[in-house]
Design a protein around this motif. Structure first.
Motif, PDB file in Angstrom:
ATOM      1  N   THR A   6       0.829  -1.211   0.000  1.00 32.06           N
ATOM      2  CA  THR A   6       0.000   0.000   0.000  1.00 32.06           C
ATOM      3  C   THR A   6       0.861   1.259   0.000  1.00 32.06           C
ATOM      4  O   THR A   6       0.597   2.209  -0.747  1.00 32.06           O
ATOM      5  CB  THR A   6      -0.939   0.009   1.211  1.00 32.06           C
ATOM      6  OG1 THR A   6      -1.775  -1.154   1.179  1.00 32.06           O
ATOM      7  CG2 THR A   6      -1.803   1.253   1.220  1.00 32.06           C
TER       8      THR A   6
ATOM      9  N   TRP B 243      -5.886   1.999  -3.455  1.00 32.72           N
ATOM     10  CA  TRP B 243      -6.910   2.169  -2.429  1.00 32.72           C
ATOM     11  C   TRP B 243      -7.787   0.929  -2.340  1.00 32.72           C
ATOM     12  O   TRP B 243      -8.125   0.478  -1.239  1.00 32.72           O
ATOM     13  CB  TRP B 243      -7.780   3.393  -2.740  1.00 32.72           C
ATOM     14  CG  TRP B 243      -8.858   3.595  -1.715  1.00 32.72           C
ATOM     15  CD1 TRP B 243      -8.763   4.293  -0.545  1.00 32.72           C
ATOM     16  CD2 TRP B 243     -10.186   3.059  -1.759  1.00 32.72           C
ATOM     17  NE1 TRP B 243      -9.954   4.235   0.142  1.00 32.72           N
ATOM     18  CE2 TRP B 243     -10.845   3.481  -0.582  1.00 32.72           C
ATOM     19  CE3 TRP B 243     -10.883   2.281  -2.678  1.00 32.72           C
ATOM     20  CZ2 TRP B 243     -12.172   3.138  -0.305  1.00 32.72           C
ATOM     21  CZ3 TRP B 243     -12.196   1.936  -2.403  1.00 32.72           C
ATOM     22  CH2 TRP B 243     -12.831   2.367  -1.228  1.00 32.72           C
TER      23      TRP B 243
ATOM     24  N   HIS C  35      -8.200  -1.400   0.920  1.00 35.31           N
ATOM     25  CA  HIS C  35      -9.536  -1.609   1.475  1.00 35.31           C
ATOM     26  C   HIS C  35      -9.869  -3.095   1.551  1.00 35.31           C
ATOM     27  O   HIS C  35     -10.533  -3.550   2.484  1.00 35.31           O
ATOM     28  CB  HIS C  35     -10.568  -0.882   0.605  1.00 35.31           C
ATOM     29  CG  HIS C  35     -11.947  -0.880   1.181  1.00 35.31           C
ATOM     30  ND1 HIS C  35     -12.881  -1.857   0.888  1.00 35.31           N
ATOM     31  CD2 HIS C  35     -12.553  -0.032   2.061  1.00 35.31           C
ATOM     32  CE1 HIS C  35     -13.994  -1.609   1.536  1.00 35.31           C
ATOM     33  NE2 HIS C  35     -13.834  -0.515   2.258  1.00 35.31           N
TER      34      HIS C  35
END
Length: 203
Positions: free
Chosen positions: A125, A192, A196
């Motif tokens: 990430t 993202w 998530h």
């Protein structure tokens, strides 16, 4: 036909089948990946492709570029520099696909030491988000400075810059490089979605 030839013919399909199945398994769509993220990840390499094609075509068709040398390093022949830059750009773009496939969750078997281990979501990430920000800033700045007649370092564009060679050269350059403006935002969106999806400790 000899017995050895028959044996070879019967052994080859299973080998090809295993390789094909392993490739398909590694690149299979990961669980719970939304359709928009899947399509966005597949679109990332396509944003880089036009500029790579333009770069190689410009060297091939314009004789004035045949004697050029690479920027980094300067001793590299022009054709090798352009090919290396294009291949490297595509490889970097293809890493976005890992955010929606199995090899973005578990290291493939060909990775030394780490093979079969879980890919740390936090590291992926951070790398993806950092890359998205840098790419967005880089290509936005490149287009803004070029529109102002300047390079990224603030110097005036050289007289042989493609956009100054004529209207069709400038149009072709802009059309080929414009998709790069989407590279950063698309990577950011896919990153993202990756975060998530894998933010829970069990994923």
């Amino acid at each position: 036909m000899t017995d050895m030839a028959r044996a070879t013919r019967t052994e080859l399909p299973p080998v090809r089948g295993r390789l094909r199945s392993r490739w398909a398994a590694a690149h299979a769509r990961a669980d719970d990946v939304p359709q928009w993220a899947w399509l966005a990840a597949l679109a990332v390499p396509l944003t880089v492709l036009p500029s790579s094609v333009w770069r190689l075509a410009s060297w091939f068709f314009e004789e004035g570029t045949h004697d050029m040398r690479g920027d980094l390093p300067a001793w590299l022949p022009g054709w090798a520099y352009l090919v290396s830059l294009s291949v490297l750009s595509e490889l970097l773009a293809l890493t976005a696909v890992g955010l929606v496939t199995r090899w973005g969750e578990v290291f493939p078997r060909w990775v030394p030491i780490l093979a079969g281990r879980r890919v740390p979501p936090g590291a992926v990430t951070v790398a993806g988000a950092s890359g998205a920000v840098l790419l967005t800033l880089l290509w936005t700045a490149a287009f803004v400075t070029q529109a102002a007649g300047r390079t990224l370092t603030g110097e005036p564009l050289p007289a042989d810059f493609p956009s100054r060679q004529g209207p069709w050269q400038a149009a072709l350059l802009n059309v080929s490089y414009a998709p790069l403006l989407l590279w950063g935002p698309l990577l950011g969106a896919v990153t993202w979605a990756y975060w998530h999806r894998r933010r829970t400790p069990l994923r």
